[in-house]
Enzyme design. Sequence first.
Site, mmCIF file in Angstrom:
data_model
loop_
_atom_site.group_PDB
_atom_site.id
_atom_site.type_symbol
_atom_site.label_atom_id
_atom_site.label_comp_id
_atom_site.label_asym_id
_atom_site.label_seq_id
_atom_site.Cartn_x
_atom_site.Cartn_y
_atom_site.Cartn_z
ATOM 1 N N GLY A 54 17.908 -12.546 34.751
ATOM 2 C CA GLY A 54 19.038 -13.434 34.985
ATOM 3 C C GLY A 54 20.305 -12.924 34.331
ATOM 4 O O GLY A 54 20.275 -12.424 33.221
ATOM 5 N N THR A 55 21.423 -13.027 35.034
ATOM 6 C CA THR A 55 22.757 -12.719 34.516
ATOM 7 C C THR A 55 23.709 -13.634 35.263
ATOM 8 O O THR A 55 23.374 -14.104 36.351
ATOM 9 C CB THR A 55 23.126 -11.263 34.806
ATOM 10 O OG1 THR A 55 23.065 -11.065 36.212
ATOM 11 C CG2 THR A 55 22.178 -10.276 34.141
ATOM 12 N N THR A 56 24.869 -13.919 34.853
ATOM 13 C CA THR A 56 25.679 -13.611 33.685
ATOM 14 C C THR A 56 26.093 -14.937 33.058
ATOM 15 O O THR A 56 26.277 -15.914 33.774
ATOM 16 C CB THR A 56 26.926 -12.803 34.137
ATOM 17 O OG1 THR A 56 26.491 -11.587 34.763
ATOM 18 C CG2 THR A 56 27.854 -12.479 32.996
ATOM 19 N N ASP A 71 26.039 -17.948 36.207
ATOM 20 C CA ASP A 71 25.826 -17.791 37.643
ATOM 21 C C ASP A 71 24.376 -18.166 37.960
ATOM 22 O O ASP A 71 23.580 -18.456 37.072
ATOM 23 C CB ASP A 71 26.140 -16.361 38.078
ATOM 24 C CG ASP A 71 24.999 -15.402 37.793
ATOM 25 O OD1 ASP A 71 24.594 -15.310 36.611
ATOM 26 O OD2 ASP A 71 24.489 -14.766 38.728
#
Length: 280
Positions: A54-56, A71
């Site tokens: 997972g990002t950001t 996000d």
Amino acid sequence: MAAAFDPSGRLPDYFTNSGTSSFTQFLSQAAPELLPGRRPLPPGLAAADVAPHGTTIVALATNEGVVMAGDRRATMGNLIASRDIEKVHPADAYSLIGIAGTAGIGIELMRVFQVELEHYEKIEGIALSLDGKANRLAGIVRGNLGAAMQGLAVVPLFAGFDLSPSDPARPGRIFSFDVAGGLYEETGYDAVGSGSLFAKSALKKRYRAGVSTADAIVLAVEALYDAADDDTATGGPDVTRKIYPVVMTATADSTHRLTEDEISAVAEAVVQRRMENPGG
């Protein structure tokens, strides 16, 4: 764990003795295999390629507290593993935690941290200070170092409203971490995850100390938009599917998550402005 119980049905001593106020320390005695990062991996497993990441995440200090946004995309190699993962959560009534890295371990780490804070308050009768919360989270991250070295790294972002600030004009504080559990207090804003370079570059030009919560929410969404524009692992506002960033605030009134209507209005306004001026 069942083997540790007495056949008579009595609980082990660590369940009945007055012990530590740290839930993770208790868990390390009662069931260490349940701690994030303690599960052994099969030899030769390319963990980083099979676990969704997972990002950001971005966080900004405001004149009322903090704003944190994340996000919704999770990736697995070059594939989109999820379009609507939620990476920003309340840690307790006055603080927020966002997770970047291996999604499964990150969510587990976040839940252990939430229980850690609740456990301390029940045992001690008072809540931890914001610095104390950050230090407890650093210890949990440090405990995941072995898994991080095998590709299952988790890097959280922690922020909250300080009930006893040294500077009343700066009630919101932000803390970042490295994979070894290093703890760093950030000034004004910060971001973690693969799109963090682009998000921080956007905030560097726009952020001003003392920004209002409403303006900080817009800045956070714009920073995520810029991150998604240059980082394939970061998802921008998905107007077609109605999937927007998770945005939360922490103020003297407790934590609050923006409703779908609230965040959609902000995100769609950002998208509309970018259609008129793609460069920002």
